[in-house]
Design an enzyme around this catalytic site. Structure first.
Site, short mmCIF file in Angstrom:
data_model
loop_
_atom_site.label_atom_id
_atom_site.label_comp_id
_atom_site.label_asym_id
_atom_site.label_seq_id
_atom_site.Cartn_x
_atom_site.Cartn_y
_atom_site.Cartn_z
N ASP A 105 0.85 -1.19 0.00
CA ASP A 105 0.00 0.00 0.00
C ASP A 105 0.89 1.24 0.00
O ASP A 105 2.11 1.15 0.12
CB ASP A 105 -0.99 -0.02 1.16
CG ASP A 105 -0.32 0.13 2.52
OD1 ASP A 105 0.89 0.42 2.57
OD2 ASP A 105 -1.01 -0.05 3.54
N ASP A 279 -8.57 -7.16 0.45
CA ASP A 279 -7.63 -7.35 1.55
C ASP A 279 -8.30 -6.90 2.84
O ASP A 279 -9.19 -6.05 2.82
CB ASP A 279 -6.36 -6.52 1.34
CG ASP A 279 -6.57 -5.07 1.73
OD1 ASP A 279 -6.11 -4.69 2.82
OD2 ASP A 279 -7.23 -4.32 0.98
#
Length: 403
Positions: A105, A279
Site C-alpha cells: 500500500d 484485503d
C-alpha cells in the site's frame, strides 16, 4: 485547486488481467493476474502483513495454503526497518523469503488511522513516527520511491484518505488531490516494467464526486484500479452503492481491488458487484480474539460449550489446524498463556478466506455463481428472510435473487 485534467506520463500500461469467465447474470468475473512472481487467480483475498510478516503465520504456511499474493505496509516498512536495508536483501521478497507476489500500500491509510500523528498538505503527508517521534514527509514521490525499493509486484498511488464518514468540502478536496497525486506517482515511477502502479478511486459517499474521480482516473492508462475510501464506518447500504457505482465505470480489462473488505458476506456480495481483489486484517485480528471463521459465521472458541467438543473447527476444511486439532484443544490453549492457539486460528481463518473466494471463482467458471451465492447465504443465515437487507438489495441490483 481543481483536478489536473491531463493524464500523467505513464507509458502504455501492461495488461496484467486476463478475463477467463464472466457470470451471465451478475457482474462477477473470474480472471488471472499475470504478475512478475506468478499468476494469481481471481477473485482473490490477500492477507495483510504490516512489517514484512503476517501476525500468527509464517510465509511457508501461507504458501502451503495456496496464497499467491499478500500485502505489505509502506508506511511501517518505510520507517522500520527502512527501504535501504530491504533493498540490500534483494527487495521485500528476499527479505521475507516470499516466492510469490506482493502488493504494497502507499502509506496513505495511516492518514486516517494515525490522524493525530499526521498533517496533510499538497506536498504530501507529514507524519510523526510512532517509534521515535521523528517527523517525516511522505510525498507521492517518496511513497513510490519506497515502493520501488521494496520491489513489490503491485504498488499503490499515494492518495488523500479521509474517513468514509466525513462529509463536506474536505471530501472534494481529497478527491481532486488524489487525482493530482496520481499524476505525481506516475511521473515518479521508475520501474514500470517490473511493478504495476494502481490508482485509487476516492470521493467518499458522494456519487457525483466518485463519478468525477472515476472519469479522471480512468483517463490514466494504469495497470489496475482500487476502490478506496470505504469500509470506514459508513452504512452497508452506502457501501454497496459506492462499490456498484465504481465497478460500473471501471474498465473491464483491468483488475478492480476493493480495499479493506474481509467479512465473508461482504466478499461474496462484492464479487457479485464485479470486484476482483480484496484485503483485510479481519481474519488475523479476529483469530487473536479466539474467533474461528466457519460457513455459518464465527465460533467463539473461548466459550465453555467447546471445552469438550472434539470435532475440528470445520470438518470440511483441509487446513492443518482442522486436520490436526479439536475445538476442545484450541479452547484449552485459549485459556492458557500459550500463544499457539492464536497461530492455529490464524492459519484456519486465512485458509477459510482463500477457500471462500476460490469456491466463488469455481462457480463463476462453471456458470453457477447465483446458486453459489444462494447456498452461501442459506448456510450463513438460514432462511433468506434473515439475510441482511442491504445484501439482498445489492445482489438484486445485479440480477441475483435469493428466493
Amino acid at each position: 485547486m481543481a483536478a489536473v485534467g491531463s493524464p500523467g506520463s505513464l507509458e502504455s500500461a501492461p495488461r496484467i488481467m486476463r478475463l477467463v469467465a464472466e457470470c451471465s447474470r451478475s457482474r462477477a468475473r473470474a480472471g488471472e493476474l499475470r504478475l512478475p512472481h506468478g499468476t494469481v487467480a481471481t477473485p482473490v483475498f490477500m492477507p495483510v502483513g504490516t512489517q514484512a510478516t503476517m501476525k500468527g503465520i509464517t510465509a511457508e504456511q501461507l504458501d502451503s495454503l495456496g496464497c499467491r499474493i499478500c500485502l505489505g505496509n509502506t508506511y511501517h516498512l518505510g520507517l522500520r526497518p527502512g527501504p535501504e536495508l530491504i533493498q540490500k536483501a534483494h527487495g521485500l521478497h528476499g527479505f521475507m523469503n516470499w516466492p510469490h507476489n506482493l502488493l504494497t500500500d502507499s502509506g496513505g491509510f495511516q492518514m486516517v488511522s494515525l490522524i493525530s500523528l499526521s498533517e496533510v498538505t499538497e506536498e504530501g503527508v507529514r507524519f510523526r513516527s510512532p517509534y521515535d517521534g521523528e517527523e517525516t514527509l511522505l510525498s507521492p514521490e517518496r511513497s513510490v520511491e519506497i515502493q520501488n525499493a521494496l520491489g513489490s509486484d503491485i504498488i499503490m498511488q499515494l492518495d488523500d484518505v479521509v474517513s468514509s464518514t466525513v462529509t463536506g468540502p474536505r471530501v472534494e478536496e481529497a478527491m481532486h488531490r488524489s487525482v493530482r497525486w496520481l499524476d505525481r506517482c506516475i511521473a515518479a515511477h521508475k520501474r514500470q516494467d517490473k511493478q504495476n502502479l494502481f490508482a485509487i478511486i476516492q470521493g467518499g459517499l458522494n456519487a457525483d464526486l466518485r463519478t468525477t474521480c472515476l472519469k479522471e482516473m480512468t483517463k490514466r492508462d494504469v495497470p489496475g484500479f482500487a476502490i478506496g475510501g470505504l469500509s470506514g464506518g459508513e452504512s452497508k447500504e452506502q457501501f454497496w452503492k459506492m462499490v456498484a457505482l465504481s465497478t460500473s465505470m471501471l474498465p473491464k480489462d483491468k483488475p478492480r481491488y476493493l480495499m479493506g473488505v474481509g467479512y465473508a458476506t461482504d466478499l461474496v456480495v462484492c464479487v457479485a458487484l464485479g470486484c476482483d481483489m480484496f484485503d483485510c486484517v479481519y481474519p488475523t485480528r479476529t483469530a487473536r480474539f479466539g474467533s474461528a471463521l466457519v460457513p455459518t459465521g464465527n465460533l467463539q472458541l473461548k466459550k465453555q460449550q467447546y471445552a469438550k467438543d472434539f470435532s475440528p473447527i470445520n470438518p470440511e476444511c483441509p487446513c492443518a489446524t482442522c486436520q490436526t486439532h479439536s475445538r476442545a484443544f484450541l479452547h484449552t490453549l485459549l485459556h492458557s498463556d500459550n500463544t499457539a492457539a492464536l497461530h492455529h486460528l490464524t492459519v484456519h481463518n486465512i485458509a477459510y478466506q482463500l477457500q471462500l473466494l476460490s469456491a466463488a471463482r469455481s462457480s463463476i467458471l462453471e456458470q453457477r455463481f447465483p446458486d453459489f451465492v444462494r447456498n452461501f447465504m442459506r448456510t450463513m443465515y438460514g432462511d433468506h428472510s434473515l439475510c441482511p437487507a442491504w445484501a439482498i438489495e445489492a445482489l438484486a441490483s445485479v440480477g441475483i435473487t435469493l428466493t
